[in-house]
Design an enzyme around this catalytic site. Structure first.
Site, PDB file in Angstrom:
ATOM      1  NE  ARG A  53      -5.093   3.500  -7.147  1.00  0.00           N
ATOM      2  CZ  ARG A  53      -4.389   2.387  -7.025  1.00  0.00           C
ATOM      3  NH1 ARG A  53      -4.295   1.779  -5.862  1.00  0.00           N
ATOM      4  NH2 ARG A  53      -3.770   1.876  -8.048  1.00  0.00           N
ATOM      5  CD  GLU A  56      -3.068  -0.838   0.057  1.00  0.00           C
ATOM      6  OE1 GLU A  56      -3.211   0.282  -0.446  1.00  0.00           O
ATOM      7  OE2 GLU A  56      -3.717  -1.835  -0.314  1.00  0.00           O
ATOM      8  CG  ASN A  94      -0.674   5.281  -0.963  1.00  0.00           C
ATOM      9  OD1 ASN A  94      -1.507   4.933  -1.783  1.00  0.00           O
ATOM     10  ND2 ASN A  94      -0.937   5.370   0.329  1.00  0.00           N
TER      11      ASN A  94
HETATM   12  N1  LIG Z   1       3.129   9.097  -1.073  1.00  0.00           N
HETATM   13  C1  LIG Z   1       2.100   9.947  -1.276  1.00  0.00           C
HETATM   14  N2  LIG Z   1       2.303  11.123  -1.909  1.00  0.00           N
HETATM   15  C2  LIG Z   1       1.297  11.999  -2.131  1.00  0.00           C
HETATM   16  N3  LIG Z   1       0.027  11.790  -1.722  1.00  0.00           N
HETATM   17  C3  LIG Z   1      -0.249  10.632  -1.079  1.00  0.00           C
HETATM   18  C4  LIG Z   1       0.775   9.665  -0.827  1.00  0.00           C
HETATM   19  N4  LIG Z   1       0.192   8.628  -0.153  1.00  0.00           N
HETATM   20  C5  LIG Z   1      -1.089   8.954  -0.023  1.00  0.00           C
HETATM   21  N5  LIG Z   1      -1.381  10.152  -0.562  1.00  0.00           N
HETATM   22  C6  LIG Z   1      -2.707  10.837  -0.557  1.00  0.00           C
HETATM   23  O1  LIG Z   1      -3.497  10.252   0.450  1.00  0.00           O
HETATM   24  C7  LIG Z   1      -4.722   9.764  -0.102  1.00  0.00           C
HETATM   25  C8  LIG Z   1      -5.176   8.530   0.650  1.00  0.00           C
HETATM   26  O2  LIG Z   1      -4.274   7.440   0.449  1.00  0.00           O
HETATM   27  P1  LIG Z   1      -4.827   5.946   0.595  1.00  0.00           P
HETATM   28  O3  LIG Z   1      -3.726   5.006   0.280  1.00  0.00           O
HETATM   29  O4  LIG Z   1      -5.494   5.823   1.913  1.00  0.00           O
HETATM   30  O5  LIG Z   1      -5.970   5.887  -0.526  1.00  0.00           O
HETATM   31  P2  LIG Z   1      -5.805   5.796  -2.117  1.00  0.00           P
HETATM   32  O6  LIG Z   1      -4.391   5.496  -2.476  1.00  0.00           O
HETATM   33  O7  LIG Z   1      -6.389   7.017  -2.696  1.00  0.00           O
HETATM   34  O8  LIG Z   1      -6.721   4.542  -2.469  1.00  0.00           O
HETATM   35  P3  LIG Z   1      -6.339   2.979  -2.275  1.00  0.00           P
HETATM   36  O9  LIG Z   1      -5.070   2.923  -1.462  1.00  0.00           O
HETATM   37  O10 LIG Z   1      -7.494   2.368  -1.559  1.00  0.00           O
HETATM   38  O11 LIG Z   1      -6.158   2.469  -3.671  1.00  0.00           O
HETATM   39  C9  LIG Z   1      -4.429   9.536  -1.574  1.00  0.00           C
HETATM   40  O12 LIG Z   1      -5.596   9.587  -2.375  1.00  0.00           O
HETATM   41  C10 LIG Z   1      -3.458  10.683  -1.872  1.00  0.00           C
HETATM   42  O13 LIG Z   1      -4.146  11.894  -2.082  1.00  0.00           O
HETATM   43 MG   LIG Z   2      -3.312   3.978  -1.573  1.00  0.00          MG
END
Ligand SMILES: Nc1ncnc2c1ncn2[C@@H]1O[C@H](COP(=O)(O)OP(=O)(O)OP(=O)(O)O)[C@@H](O)[C@H]1O
Ligand SMILES: [Mg+2]
Length: 176
Positions: A133, A62, A66
């Protein structure tokens, strides 16, 4: 080469007391699998259970996903084609430290960063709903590890720090 003394301080009764590794790889989705397998192999000497390995792999996956899709917007190279002008492709940094029975994992990118960390960590919050997502990545990291900390600065990047105590059920759950 390690001195005998140093090796001894890291091992007690053939059990690893401290072990550290760091790898860096290109921000490509194929490397998500590489990262989770690398961490699983690194913790193997601690004899983790299948459940612990699965939890760690999910959390690493995860965080690395990200970094690649949000941190670097899914771009292998920066807009200048050189990975942010540093002469190489966008990189994800993975640092692991085993400290007795605790695994510490740090996953870092130097991408866009997060404006509002509290909001980003809320279950179901996503800035990429168009990419299907679900906004559950941080919730999974929180659920599968014992500790999760996110440090980020817009424009500079993001660091995700996670801890998991191996060999017993979560110490946080035990405290409850
Ligand atoms: N490394 C990162 N750099 C920039 N923004 C991030 C990063 N990690 C997370 N985010 C932000 O945090 C939000 C939430 O992250 P999360 O992993 O909980 O959900 P997601 O990636 O959108 O969906 P999923 O992980 O369920 O596919 C993301 O949509 C993004 O906006
Ligand atoms: Mg994610």
């Amino acid at each position: 080469m390690e001195t005998g003394q140093k090796t001894e301080s890291r091992m007690k009764n053939n059990v690893i007391q401290r072990n550290e590794m760091e790898i860096q790889f290109d921000a490509l989705s194929v490397n998500e699998a590489f990262a989770r397998v690398a961490v699983a192999a690194f913790v193997a000497p601690l004899n983790p259970t299948m459940e612990e390995i699965s939890d760690i792999k999910t959390a690493v996956s995860e965080a690395v996903t990200n970094a690649i899709i949000h941190g670097y917007d899914g771009q292998f190279a920066g807009e200048d084609g050189l990975g942010g002008g540093q002469g190489r492709a966008n990189q994800v940094f993975l640092h692991c430290l085993i400290d007795e029975d605790v695994l510490n994992v740090e996953i870092r990118d130097t991408g866009r960063g997060i404006e509002n960390i509290e909001q980003a960590m809320e279950p179901l919050f996503t800035t990429k709903p168009e990419m299907d997502r679900s906004g559950m990545g941080f919730a999974f990291m929180e659920a599968f590890m014992d500790d999760l900390e996110v440090v980020s600065q817009p424009g500079c990047g993001t660091v995700v720090l996670m801890k998991k105590k191996l060999g017993t059920t979560s110490w946080l759950r035990q405290e409850e």
